[in-house]
Design a protein around this motif. Sequence first.
Motif, mmCIF file in Angstrom:
data_model
loop_
_atom_site.group_PDB
_atom_site.id
_atom_site.type_symbol
_atom_site.label_atom_id
_atom_site.label_comp_id
_atom_site.label_asym_id
_atom_site.label_seq_id
_atom_site.Cartn_x
_atom_site.Cartn_y
_atom_site.Cartn_z
ATOM 1 N N TRP A 107 0.863 -1.185 0.000
ATOM 2 C CA TRP A 107 0.000 0.000 0.000
ATOM 3 C C TRP A 107 0.898 1.233 0.000
ATOM 4 O O TRP A 107 1.613 1.494 0.961
ATOM 5 C CB TRP A 107 -0.913 -0.012 1.231
ATOM 6 C CG TRP A 107 -1.755 1.223 1.365
ATOM 7 C CD1 TRP A 107 -2.196 2.045 0.373
ATOM 8 C CD2 TRP A 107 -2.265 1.781 2.588
ATOM 9 N NE1 TRP A 107 -2.946 3.072 0.881
ATOM 10 C CE2 TRP A 107 -3.010 2.945 2.246
ATOM 11 C CE3 TRP A 107 -2.182 1.402 3.935
ATOM 12 C CZ2 TRP A 107 -3.637 3.732 3.201
ATOM 13 C CZ3 TRP A 107 -2.812 2.192 4.877
ATOM 14 C CH2 TRP A 107 -3.533 3.336 4.508
ATOM 15 N N LYS A 108 0.874 1.976 -1.091
ATOM 16 C CA LYS A 108 1.631 3.223 -1.180
ATOM 17 C C LYS A 108 0.807 4.329 -0.534
ATOM 18 O O LYS A 108 -0.199 4.771 -1.089
ATOM 19 C CB LYS A 108 1.954 3.555 -2.633
ATOM 20 C CG LYS A 108 2.916 2.566 -3.274
ATOM 21 C CD LYS A 108 3.265 2.972 -4.696
ATOM 22 C CE LYS A 108 4.254 1.993 -5.303
ATOM 23 N NZ LYS A 108 4.599 2.337 -6.713
ATOM 24 N N LEU A 109 1.262 4.759 0.642
ATOM 25 C CA LEU A 109 0.508 5.770 1.385
ATOM 26 C C LEU A 109 0.494 7.097 0.655
ATOM 27 O O LEU A 109 -0.508 7.816 0.652
ATOM 28 C CB LEU A 109 1.116 5.937 2.780
ATOM 29 C CG LEU A 109 1.205 4.655 3.627
ATOM 30 C CD1 LEU A 109 1.961 4.929 4.920
ATOM 31 C CD2 LEU A 109 -0.178 4.117 3.916
ATOM 32 N N ASP A 110 1.624 7.439 0.044
ATOM 33 C CA ASP A 110 1.751 8.641 -0.770
ATOM 34 C C ASP A 110 2.949 8.437 -1.672
ATOM 35 O O ASP A 110 3.446 7.318 -1.810
ATOM 36 C CB ASP A 110 1.882 9.899 0.110
ATOM 37 C CG ASP A 110 2.969 9.759 1.174
ATOM 38 O OD1 ASP A 110 4.059 9.253 0.828
ATOM 39 O OD2 ASP A 110 2.721 10.145 2.336
ATOM 40 N N ASN A 111 3.443 9.509 -2.276
ATOM 41 C CA ASN A 111 4.572 9.375 -3.195
ATOM 42 C C ASN A 111 5.894 9.086 -2.494
ATOM 43 O O ASN A 111 6.892 8.793 -3.146
ATOM 44 C CB ASN A 111 4.717 10.643 -4.033
ATOM 45 C CG ASN A 111 3.584 10.800 -5.018
ATOM 46 O OD1 ASN A 111 2.997 9.807 -5.458
ATOM 47 N ND2 ASN A 111 3.264 12.049 -5.370
ATOM 48 N N ARG A 112 5.898 9.163 -1.157
ATOM 49 C CA ARG A 112 7.147 8.983 -0.426
ATOM 50 C C ARG A 112 7.165 7.771 0.502
ATOM 51 O O ARG A 112 8.231 7.385 0.970
ATOM 52 C CB ARG A 112 7.458 10.239 0.405
ATOM 53 C CG ARG A 112 7.898 11.437 -0.419
ATOM 54 C CD ARG A 112 8.246 12.613 0.473
ATOM 55 N NE ARG A 112 8.848 13.699 -0.287
ATOM 56 C CZ ARG A 112 10.148 13.839 -0.490
ATOM 57 N NH1 ARG A 112 10.978 12.947 0.014
ATOM 58 N NH2 ARG A 112 10.616 14.858 -1.178
ATOM 59 N N SER A 113 6.035 7.187 0.811
ATOM 60 C CA SER A 113 6.030 6.119 1.817
ATOM 61 C C SER A 113 5.088 4.992 1.416
ATOM 62 O O SER A 113 4.128 5.186 0.662
ATOM 63 C CB SER A 113 5.629 6.673 3.187
ATOM 64 O OG SER A 113 4.360 7.291 3.132
#
Length: 798
Positions: free
Chosen positions: A517-523
């Motif tokens: 699960w990509k929480l956002d573009n950084r994590s």
Amino acid sequence: MKTIIEILLLLGFLLAGLCLRAQEITQTIRGTVLDKESKAPLTGAEVAVLSTDPVSGDISDVDGHFKIEKIPVGRHTLQVTYLGYELLTIPNLLVTSGKEVVLNLELVESAVQLEVATVVAKHDKAEALNEMATVSARSFSVEETSRYAGSFYDPARMATNYAGVAVGSSDDLSNEIVVRGNSPAGVQWRLEGIEIPNPNHFGSMGNSGGGISMLSSSTLSNSDFYTGAFPAEFGNALSSVFDLNMRNGNNEKREYALMFGALGLEGAAEGPFRQGGKGSYLVNFRYATLALLDAAGISIAGDVAPKYSDVSFKFNLPTQKAGTFALFGLAGQNSAQFYPKKDSTTWEGEFGEWGFKETATTATVGLSHRILLSNDSYLRTVAVASRETDEGQEYWLDPESTYARQNDARYDISNYTYRISSTYNRKFNARNTLRAGAIFSYSAFDFTYDDDDNFNDPKGENIIRLFDNHGEGSFLQAFGQWKHRFNDRWTLNTGLHYSLFLLNQKMAIEPRAALEWKLDNRSSLSAAVGLHSKREHLAAYVFEGTLIDGAERTANENLGLTKSMHAVLGYDRRLGENLRLKMEVYYQYLFDIPVETLPGSTRSILNGTDIWDIIFIEKSGNEGTGRNYGLDLTLEKFFTNNYYFLVTGSVYRSLYTPFDGQEYSTRYDGRYNMNALAGKEFKVGRSKKNIFGLNGKAILAGGNRFTPIDLEASIEKGEQVLKEDQPFSVKAGDYWRLDVGLSYKINKQRMTHTILLDIQNVTGRLNVFLQYYDNKTKQIETYTQTGFFPVFNYRVEF
């Protein structure tokens, strides 16, 4: 050390003249652009070198090929764009004058289709090449095997820098590794997509480590390393997997490389079979002794005289309609011998009176075939034949019989394996990919062991054959896995692996699942769980004979597969453009573990390293269990702006329960392991085209574990006696080591010179290896590991 410095200074003076004239030196970057999942070529992809002024680039042709000429040597940033695919950026690509840069660039199709724009996504340098891998996996480059201090161009030594990986319990000269508390015997080596025997010199049969890799970095391409919760296509492994790829030779230009140094000589050649053809060859040969180190006054193996040689090759043969064939292989031979002096006052250590001579060989040859069945599917088939042999003799000198040779024993071990695998891959769309396949292997094992109490026995009248074993067995595996991308943030990998040992019909069904699960573009968050199994070495099932202590060891063909459940939870965070933090928590439950089934026994295969630990278990069954759990941390600054650093740490426990029902620390329960690496490059010379590199590495880890020695009982018996009811309860002091690496790369027209000096254990610290009882001193003595160990090399590519 003085001799080493003199040699380096001489090389420096000889090469200094090459740097006097500044001139523009360029090289070619070319390669192929492919869809990462279907392996189909992408026509019309834009490939650009962003670091040139003006920007240089090319468009891939109908076969996905591109070619960008006259790129200045140095480090560059490459970017690939294609409509509907995620952007691929490769920073700090090293371009040298001696060798063309040939790349296979694989793009990921976006799960969210855009009609008029290219999807922008950051390329993760550490992401595994295998698109089915979600957790506990990363890729590594050949450059890293030379950049990291103390790696010596060796993938296994390089892997000790990663979280969850510790140096093995052997001496520092060995490259065996312990992954998340598991035995080194649980590491699987794969080459070109199929399992192969241990590809290391001076390794023992059934182990995964040795002195140095048989595979030269000159023949390797970027590869993957897994530390747990493997995708469904990987079976017959419990600890970790090295999935190595050999690169193709240059099919347009003939290129050569030569290297000589402390560990011997090496030569490589590559090029097209014919001008204008698509096929290529790549061949590498090495021959090494430690004579140069001995001449410098550095004796790393005492009076033992080791030698080794190896050859590796790949012939790549594309066809117009029948797909691509590749013939590949490696073969290595190593030998060592030691003859004790007929003077007992010179004997050192527990076995100072023992002499030996040993020769071991390993050879693997394979044929692979890949064919595109459509633009969305391919079929890949690989077949290999492997042979391992280990033969030698050992004896001891009796000072009370005028140093006559006693118990002159000769042994001959051989193992043959034939294996074939076939994998079908189908990409249905940007969101769904299916991969399925089957693997069949056949193995045969032979072991003879003769003992002659009277060495002066030319007719062999007193020879006693203790072991005369032969056995064979087949192993069948099948797998299926499915990758589904719900959208650009959620990805699910599920699969099933099936194993059947045809010798005894023991089987394992192993479901696997992983979610990202990509929480956002950084994590991102990731989790994986699955069952895994491993067939032990064939000796565990077929060996029988009279052991050294007189006990009878009967064959145990009904022994089941060793099994393990892996669960991993991970968190990945980009702290900056090139700074990454990664954490993984894991738990492994091992069950159906082969243990010695004698009353009160504490012996388990989880503490073994090779077939000798299997053979000397008198009676075994699958009654054992084990647990490994811990936390792995990684903080990594990728190589940008001419520097990098990597800090990794692990805290863990490794426990096992043998037949007596009590839980103990395993041999590999070091409890903690920390690494800190850093390096920087400096552009030097009038044209700033030459590169000086400085790299360092520090290791802090829990010390080796061993079973305590019963001193009183040892004195009474006259030989070492262990407290078997307290297995591995003694832990040596902390293990720590500092390594330093220096390199100097000189680029001239069509030729690159490189001088390397790698110093392992630069402070000369003597870490504890093991303890033993010395019957001469009636004391418990200590063996220490290798001290100061320098390796220098000169390499030229042209």
